[in-house]
Design an enzyme around this catalytic site. Sequence first.
Site, PDB file in Angstrom:
ATOM      1  N   GLY A  45      -7.364  -0.187  -4.740  1.00  5.91           N
ATOM      2  CA  GLY A  45      -5.970  -0.600  -4.884  1.00  5.91           C
ATOM      3  C   GLY A  45      -5.158   0.494  -5.540  1.00  5.91           C
ATOM      4  O   GLY A  45      -5.716   1.359  -6.222  1.00  5.91           O
ATOM      5  N   GLN A  50       1.456   4.211 -10.207  1.00  2.63           N
ATOM      6  CA  GLN A  50       0.409   5.253 -10.161  1.00  2.63           C
ATOM      7  C   GLN A  50       0.798   6.442  -9.293  1.00  2.63           C
ATOM      8  O   GLN A  50       0.084   7.442  -9.256  1.00  2.63           O
ATOM      9  CB  GLN A  50      -0.909   4.644  -9.670  1.00  2.63           C
ATOM     10  CG  GLN A  50      -1.488   3.642 -10.663  1.00  2.63           C
ATOM     11  CD  GLN A  50      -2.774   3.063 -10.167  1.00  2.63           C
ATOM     12  OE1 GLN A  50      -2.782   2.156  -9.335  1.00  2.63           O
ATOM     13  NE2 GLN A  50      -3.892   3.586 -10.648  1.00  2.63           N
ATOM     14  N   CYS A 107     -10.178   2.624 -12.621  1.00  2.00           N
ATOM     15  CA  CYS A 107      -8.754   2.761 -12.293  1.00  2.00           C
ATOM     16  C   CYS A 107      -8.503   4.221 -11.943  1.00  2.00           C
ATOM     17  O   CYS A 107      -8.981   5.112 -12.654  1.00  2.00           O
ATOM     18  CB  CYS A 107      -7.918   2.351 -13.500  1.00  2.00           C
ATOM     19  SG  CYS A 107      -6.132   2.502 -13.237  1.00  2.00           S
ATOM     20  N   LEU A 108      -7.771   4.462 -10.854  1.00  2.00           N
ATOM     21  CA  LEU A 108      -7.522   5.853 -10.441  1.00  2.00           C
ATOM     22  C   LEU A 108      -6.711   6.625 -11.477  1.00  2.00           C
ATOM     23  O   LEU A 108      -6.729   7.848 -11.475  1.00  2.00           O
ATOM     24  CB  LEU A 108      -6.816   5.876  -9.078  1.00  2.00           C
ATOM     25  CG  LEU A 108      -7.639   5.347  -7.890  1.00  2.00           C
ATOM     26  CD1 LEU A 108      -6.800   5.347  -6.617  1.00  2.00           C
ATOM     27  CD2 LEU A 108      -8.918   6.146  -7.689  1.00  2.00           C
ATOM     28  N   HIS A 149      -5.629  -6.711 -11.266  1.00  2.00           N
ATOM     29  CA  HIS A 149      -5.533  -5.357 -11.831  1.00  2.00           C
ATOM     30  C   HIS A 149      -4.229  -4.686 -11.371  1.00  2.00           C
ATOM     31  O   HIS A 149      -3.499  -4.094 -12.185  1.00  2.00           O
ATOM     32  CB  HIS A 149      -6.761  -4.550 -11.381  1.00  2.00           C
ATOM     33  CG  HIS A 149      -6.797  -3.129 -11.854  1.00  2.00           C
ATOM     34  ND1 HIS A 149      -7.736  -2.661 -12.746  1.00  2.00           N
ATOM     35  CD2 HIS A 149      -6.012  -2.054 -11.558  1.00  2.00           C
ATOM     36  CE1 HIS A 149      -7.522  -1.376 -12.983  1.00  2.00           C
ATOM     37  NE2 HIS A 149      -6.477  -0.978 -12.259  1.00  2.00           N
ATOM     38  N   HIS A 153      -0.568  -3.570 -13.299  1.00  2.00           N
ATOM     39  CA  HIS A 153       0.123  -2.269 -13.235  1.00  2.00           C
ATOM     40  C   HIS A 153       1.620  -2.460 -13.006  1.00  2.00           C
ATOM     41  O   HIS A 153       2.439  -1.755 -13.609  1.00  2.00           O
ATOM     42  CB  HIS A 153      -0.409  -1.438 -12.057  1.00  2.00           C
ATOM     43  CG  HIS A 153      -1.598  -0.586 -12.374  1.00  2.00           C
ATOM     44  ND1 HIS A 153      -1.581   0.392 -13.339  1.00  2.00           N
ATOM     45  CD2 HIS A 153      -2.841  -0.537 -11.814  1.00  2.00           C
ATOM     46  CE1 HIS A 153      -2.770   1.006 -13.363  1.00  2.00           C
ATOM     47  NE2 HIS A 153      -3.555   0.450 -12.461  1.00  2.00           N
TER      48      HIS A 153
HETATM   49 ZN    ZN Z   1      -5.500   0.813 -11.977  1.00  2.00          ZN
END
Ligand code: ZN
Length: 188
Positions: A45, A50, A107-108, A149, A153
């Site tokens: 995701g 992000q 998480c990226l 998640h 964000h």
């Molecule tokens: Zn994340």
Amino acid sequence: MILEITKFGHPVLRQKGARVEQVTAEIRDLVRDMFETMYAASGVGLAAQQVGRAVQVTVIDVRGVKDRPSTMEIDGSPVDVKDHMPVVLINPEIKPCGNPASGPEGCLSFPEIYSDITRPEFVDVTAINEKGKSFSFRAGGLLARAVQHEVDHLNGILFIDRMTTDAKRELKSELDDLQAATKAKLKK
Ligand code: ZN
């Protein structure tokens, strides 16, 4: 276009996303770039924050994960998750339900950092898609975790906020290093 993924320490990750009033060509371009960026990073995701944009847009695709099942129901009937992936959630509203379930999360925006996170095992989701159409479903398993998640964000909440105190203490030096590196990069 593959976009740069913002890392922990970047202030945009703490911003609540603005609602999308209209799904414009610009939003559709953002969605396309977010998918490209997420797949390039092998993520499940990705939220707009992000990629540096504080808007209520997130993309999810759980098909790449074979060892952690997902479930999906539409109007109370189970459906094949694969038939509904990938999914774009714009202005999502969620209602988590069911028992708390613990599972590993990454998480990226936090490369190489993982922790078990406890979240409700199901979530009811209503959102609009990239065509501006409203849709609803109930998610379970990995998909429920991913939705919660990513919606976090969109509200400026990060998975470290949901870690146990012990887990966060264990990761403290890594988190401090990542935050310092991100801030140093932003100053350049
Ligand atoms: Zn994340």
